[in-house]
Design a protein around this motif. Sequence first.
Motif, PDB file in Angstrom:
ATOM      1  N   UNK A  13       0.824  -1.212   0.000  1.00  0.00           N
ATOM      2  CA  UNK A  13       0.000   0.000   0.000  1.00  0.00           C
ATOM      3  C   UNK A  13       0.858   1.263   0.000  1.00  0.00           C
ATOM      4  N   UNK A  14       1.913   1.262   0.806  1.00  0.00           N
ATOM      5  CA  UNK A  14       2.805   2.432   0.880  1.00  0.00           C
ATOM      6  C   UNK A  14       3.504   2.646  -0.460  1.00  0.00           C
ATOM      7  N   UNK A  15       4.036   1.564  -1.039  1.00  0.00           N
ATOM      8  CA  UNK A  15       4.720   1.688  -2.324  1.00  0.00           C
ATOM      9  C   UNK A  15       3.752   2.126  -3.426  1.00  0.00           C
ATOM     10  N   UNK A  20       1.592   6.070  -7.203  1.00  0.00           N
ATOM     11  CA  UNK A  20       0.387   6.520  -7.892  1.00  0.00           C
ATOM     12  C   UNK A  20      -0.199   7.830  -7.378  1.00  0.00           C
ATOM     13  N   UNK A  21      -0.052   8.099  -6.103  1.00  0.00           N
ATOM     14  CA  UNK A  21      -0.790   9.189  -5.466  1.00  0.00           C
ATOM     15  C   UNK A  21       0.106  10.328  -4.982  1.00  0.00           C
ATOM     16  N   UNK A  22       1.194  10.580  -5.650  1.00  0.00           N
ATOM     17  CA  UNK A  22       2.103  11.625  -5.175  1.00  0.00           C
ATOM     18  C   UNK A  22       1.405  12.975  -5.115  1.00  0.00           C
ATOM     19  N   UNK A  30       4.955  12.200   5.357  1.00  0.00           N
ATOM     20  CA  UNK A  30       4.638  11.154   6.317  1.00  0.00           C
ATOM     21  C   UNK A  30       3.158  11.224   6.688  1.00  0.00           C
ATOM     22  N   UNK A  31       2.647  12.416   6.903  1.00  0.00           N
ATOM     23  CA  UNK A  31       1.235  12.581   7.270  1.00  0.00           C
ATOM     24  C   UNK A  31       0.322  12.008   6.187  1.00  0.00           C
ATOM     25  N   UNK A  32       0.634  12.280   4.942  1.00  0.00           N
ATOM     26  CA  UNK A  32      -0.162  11.753   3.835  1.00  0.00           C
ATOM     27  C   UNK A  32      -0.123  10.223   3.822  1.00  0.00           C
ATOM     28  N   UNK A  33       1.062   9.663   4.024  1.00  0.00           N
ATOM     29  CA  UNK A  33       1.201   8.202   4.032  1.00  0.00           C
ATOM     30  C   UNK A  33       0.485   7.569   5.220  1.00  0.00           C
ATOM     31  N   UNK A  34       0.508   8.242   6.377  1.00  0.00           N
ATOM     32  CA  UNK A  34      -0.218   7.745   7.554  1.00  0.00           C
ATOM     33  C   UNK A  34      -1.700   7.642   7.229  1.00  0.00           C
ATOM     34  N   UNK A  35      -2.235   8.667   6.619  1.00  0.00           N
ATOM     35  CA  UNK A  35      -3.669   8.668   6.274  1.00  0.00           C
ATOM     36  C   UNK A  35      -4.002   7.594   5.253  1.00  0.00           C
ATOM     37  N   UNK A  36      -3.173   7.471   4.216  1.00  0.00           N
ATOM     38  CA  UNK A  36      -3.446   6.494   3.163  1.00  0.00           C
ATOM     39  C   UNK A  36      -3.265   5.052   3.659  1.00  0.00           C
ATOM     40  N   UNK A  37      -2.262   4.825   4.496  1.00  0.00           N
ATOM     41  CA  UNK A  37      -1.986   3.469   4.985  1.00  0.00           C
ATOM     42  C   UNK A  37      -2.806   3.128   6.223  1.00  0.00           C
ATOM     43  N   UNK A  47       8.617   1.414   9.267  1.00  0.00           N
ATOM     44  CA  UNK A  47       8.499   0.831   7.933  1.00  0.00           C
ATOM     45  C   UNK A  47       9.223   1.690   6.903  1.00  0.00           C
ATOM     46  N   UNK A  48       9.036   3.007   6.969  1.00  0.00           N
ATOM     47  CA  UNK A  48       9.697   3.902   6.017  1.00  0.00           C
ATOM     48  C   UNK A  48      11.211   3.804   6.134  1.00  0.00           C
ATOM     49  N   UNK A  49      11.711   3.735   7.351  1.00  0.00           N
ATOM     50  CA  UNK A  49      13.159   3.604   7.572  1.00  0.00           C
ATOM     51  C   UNK A  49      13.682   2.336   6.899  1.00  0.00           C
ATOM     52  N   UNK A  50      12.940   1.243   7.044  1.00  0.00           N
ATOM     53  CA  UNK A  50      13.335  -0.015   6.421  1.00  0.00           C
ATOM     54  C   UNK A  50      13.275   0.072   4.906  1.00  0.00           C
ATOM     55  N   UNK A  51      12.208   0.648   4.373  1.00  0.00           N
ATOM     56  CA  UNK A  51      12.061   0.748   2.922  1.00  0.00           C
ATOM     57  C   UNK A  51      13.145   1.622   2.302  1.00  0.00           C
ATOM     58  N   UNK A  52      13.529   2.679   2.990  1.00  0.00           N
ATOM     59  CA  UNK A  52      14.613   3.544   2.508  1.00  0.00           C
ATOM     60  C   UNK A  52      15.941   2.780   2.564  1.00  0.00           C
TER      61      UNK A  52
END
Length: 95
Positions: A13-15, A20-22, A30-37, A47-52
């Motif tokens: 979902x985050x990826x 798609x939703x930039x 981060x706030x946008x991703x919190x809402x979407x996820x 999770x973001x730290x790991x993905x980076x």
Amino acid sequence: MAEYRTHMKIIGDILSTTRDDLQDEDGATVTYLIRKANISHSRISRILKTLVSQGLLEQIDSQGSNKYRISQTGREFLQAYNTFTNFADNFGLNI
């Protein structure tokens, strides 16, 4: 009964959101991703730290705040993940 998302589903979902939703070309906040996820700040931060660190997301410093966008490696991972989940769905596997 509520259906819980797996850790991999949340990552997908985050990826997908960063692909798609930039909000803008600089990436998603981060706030946008919190809402979407729909997960907590502390959990998405981990999770973001790991993905980076794995090279799936790029972290951009934009006016003192971090934004995230999907990397080419992240796009390839997401494509493979979507292929696998579609395959599993066709066989009735719950992953």
